[in-house]
Motif scaffolding. Structure first.
Motif, PDB file in Angstrom:
ATOM      1  N   THR A 162      -3.929   6.937  -2.890  1.00  0.00           N
ATOM      2  CA  THR A 162      -3.506   5.663  -2.323  1.00  0.00           C
ATOM      3  C   THR A 162      -3.533   4.604  -3.419  1.00  0.00           C
ATOM      4  N   VAL A 163      -2.479   3.786  -3.455  1.00  0.00           N
ATOM      5  CA  VAL A 163      -2.344   2.759  -4.483  1.00  0.00           C
ATOM      6  C   VAL A 163      -2.082   1.416  -3.812  1.00  0.00           C
ATOM      7  N   ALA A 164      -2.819   0.385  -4.225  1.00  0.00           N
ATOM      8  CA  ALA A 164      -2.593  -0.990  -3.791  1.00  0.00           C
ATOM      9  C   ALA A 164      -1.826  -1.696  -4.907  1.00  0.00           C
TER      10      ALA A 164
ATOM     11  N   LEU B 177      -8.648  -4.676  -0.433  1.00  0.00           N
ATOM     12  CA  LEU B 177      -8.433  -5.172  -1.791  1.00  0.00           C
ATOM     13  C   LEU B 177      -7.337  -6.237  -1.814  1.00  0.00           C
ATOM     14  N   LEU B 178      -6.227  -6.004  -1.110  1.00  0.00           N
ATOM     15  CA  LEU B 178      -5.118  -6.963  -1.095  1.00  0.00           C
ATOM     16  C   LEU B 178      -5.530  -8.273  -0.425  1.00  0.00           C
ATOM     17  N   ILE B 179      -6.258  -8.180   0.686  1.00  0.00           N
ATOM     18  CA  ILE B 179      -6.708  -9.385   1.382  1.00  0.00           C
ATOM     19  C   ILE B 179      -7.707 -10.145   0.523  1.00  0.00           C
ATOM     20  N   ARG B 180      -8.632  -9.430  -0.112  1.00  0.00           N
ATOM     21  CA  ARG B 180      -9.626 -10.075  -0.975  1.00  0.00           C
ATOM     22  C   ARG B 180      -8.948 -10.785  -2.143  1.00  0.00           C
ATOM     23  N   ASP B 181      -7.967 -10.132  -2.776  1.00  0.00           N
ATOM     24  CA  ASP B 181      -7.256 -10.757  -3.891  1.00  0.00           C
ATOM     25  C   ASP B 181      -6.544 -12.025  -3.445  1.00  0.00           C
ATOM     26  N   PHE B 182      -5.890 -11.972  -2.299  1.00  0.00           N
ATOM     27  CA  PHE B 182      -5.194 -13.150  -1.792  1.00  0.00           C
ATOM     28  C   PHE B 182      -6.180 -14.283  -1.530  1.00  0.00           C
TER      29      PHE B 182
ATOM     30  N   GLU C  47       0.556  -5.514 -10.535  1.00  0.00           N
ATOM     31  CA  GLU C  47      -0.669  -4.823 -10.934  1.00  0.00           C
ATOM     32  C   GLU C  47      -1.034  -3.775  -9.884  1.00  0.00           C
ATOM     33  N   LYS C  48      -1.390  -2.554 -10.334  1.00  0.00           N
ATOM     34  CA  LYS C  48      -1.685  -1.452  -9.425  1.00  0.00           C
ATOM     35  C   LYS C  48      -3.154  -1.058  -9.513  1.00  0.00           C
ATOM     36  N   PHE C  49      -3.717  -0.699  -8.346  1.00  0.00           N
ATOM     37  CA  PHE C  49      -5.096  -0.241  -8.263  1.00  0.00           C
ATOM     38  C   PHE C  49      -5.139   1.041  -7.449  1.00  0.00           C
ATOM     39  N   ARG C  50      -5.720   2.108  -8.009  1.00  0.00           N
ATOM     40  CA  ARG C  50      -5.915   3.354  -7.263  1.00  0.00           C
ATOM     41  C   ARG C  50      -7.198   3.220  -6.462  1.00  0.00           C
ATOM     42  N   VAL C  51      -7.088   3.520  -5.168  1.00  0.00           N
ATOM     43  CA  VAL C  51      -8.235   3.421  -4.266  1.00  0.00           C
ATOM     44  C   VAL C  51      -8.354   4.718  -3.476  1.00  0.00           C
ATOM     45  N   SER C  52      -9.460   4.867  -2.746  1.00  0.00           N
ATOM     46  CA  SER C  52      -9.709   6.125  -2.063  1.00  0.00           C
ATOM     47  C   SER C  52      -9.100   6.204  -0.666  1.00  0.00           C
ATOM     48  N   SER C  53      -8.789   5.061  -0.037  1.00  0.00           N
ATOM     49  CA  SER C  53      -8.238   5.110   1.315  1.00  0.00           C
ATOM     50  C   SER C  53      -7.313   3.920   1.558  1.00  0.00           C
TER      51      SER C  53
ATOM     52  N   VAL D 120       0.892  -1.162   0.000  1.00  0.00           N
ATOM     53  CA  VAL D 120       0.000   0.000   0.000  1.00  0.00           C
ATOM     54  C   VAL D 120       0.931   1.213   0.000  1.00  0.00           C
ATOM     55  N   THR D 121       0.813   2.063  -1.019  1.00  0.00           N
ATOM     56  CA  THR D 121       1.699   3.212  -1.154  1.00  0.00           C
ATOM     57  C   THR D 121       0.915   4.434  -1.627  1.00  0.00           C
ATOM     58  N   GLU D 122       1.580   5.567  -1.664  1.00  0.00           N
ATOM     59  CA  GLU D 122       0.984   6.811  -2.143  1.00  0.00           C
ATOM     60  C   GLU D 122       1.613   7.169  -3.488  1.00  0.00           C
ATOM     61  N   ASP D 123       0.799   7.700  -4.400  1.00  0.00           N
ATOM     62  CA  ASP D 123       1.290   8.144  -5.697  1.00  0.00           C
ATOM     63  C   ASP D 123       0.545   9.422  -6.063  1.00  0.00           C
ATOM     64  N   GLY D 124       1.213  10.556  -5.928  1.00  0.00           N
ATOM     65  CA  GLY D 124       0.594  11.827  -6.269  1.00  0.00           C
ATOM     66  C   GLY D 124      -0.603  12.163  -5.394  1.00  0.00           C
TER      67      GLY D 124
END
Length: 74
Positions: free
Chosen positions: A43-45, A64-69, A51-57, A36-40
């Protein structure tokens, strides 16, 4: 007959992300769930596949990461 619930421990570790920004890495034992990181200011997972996903928090990114796993690797 129902299944028994199984508790697992996910650890958060502060690290440096792929772009040099601070990131939080989620791990289940020794297996990484992603970053989980910040980009501009967003928040990005980041999944282990890159694969990257922009999320709101941050909590949405962790979910999202737990669900994908759970869906694909668990």
């Amino acid at each position: 007959m129902s299944r028994r619930e199984k508790n697992v421990e996910i650890t958060e570790t502060e690290t440096v992300g792929v772009d040099g920004n601070p990131a939080t890495e989620l791990k289940l034992g020794t297996e990484s769930l992603g970053l989980v990181t910040e980009d501009g200011g967003k928040t990005v997972a980041v999944l282990p596949s890159g694969e990257k996903f922009r999320v709101s928090s941050q909590s949405e990114a962790i979910t999202l990461l737990i669900r994908d796993f759970h869906l694909h690797r668990g």
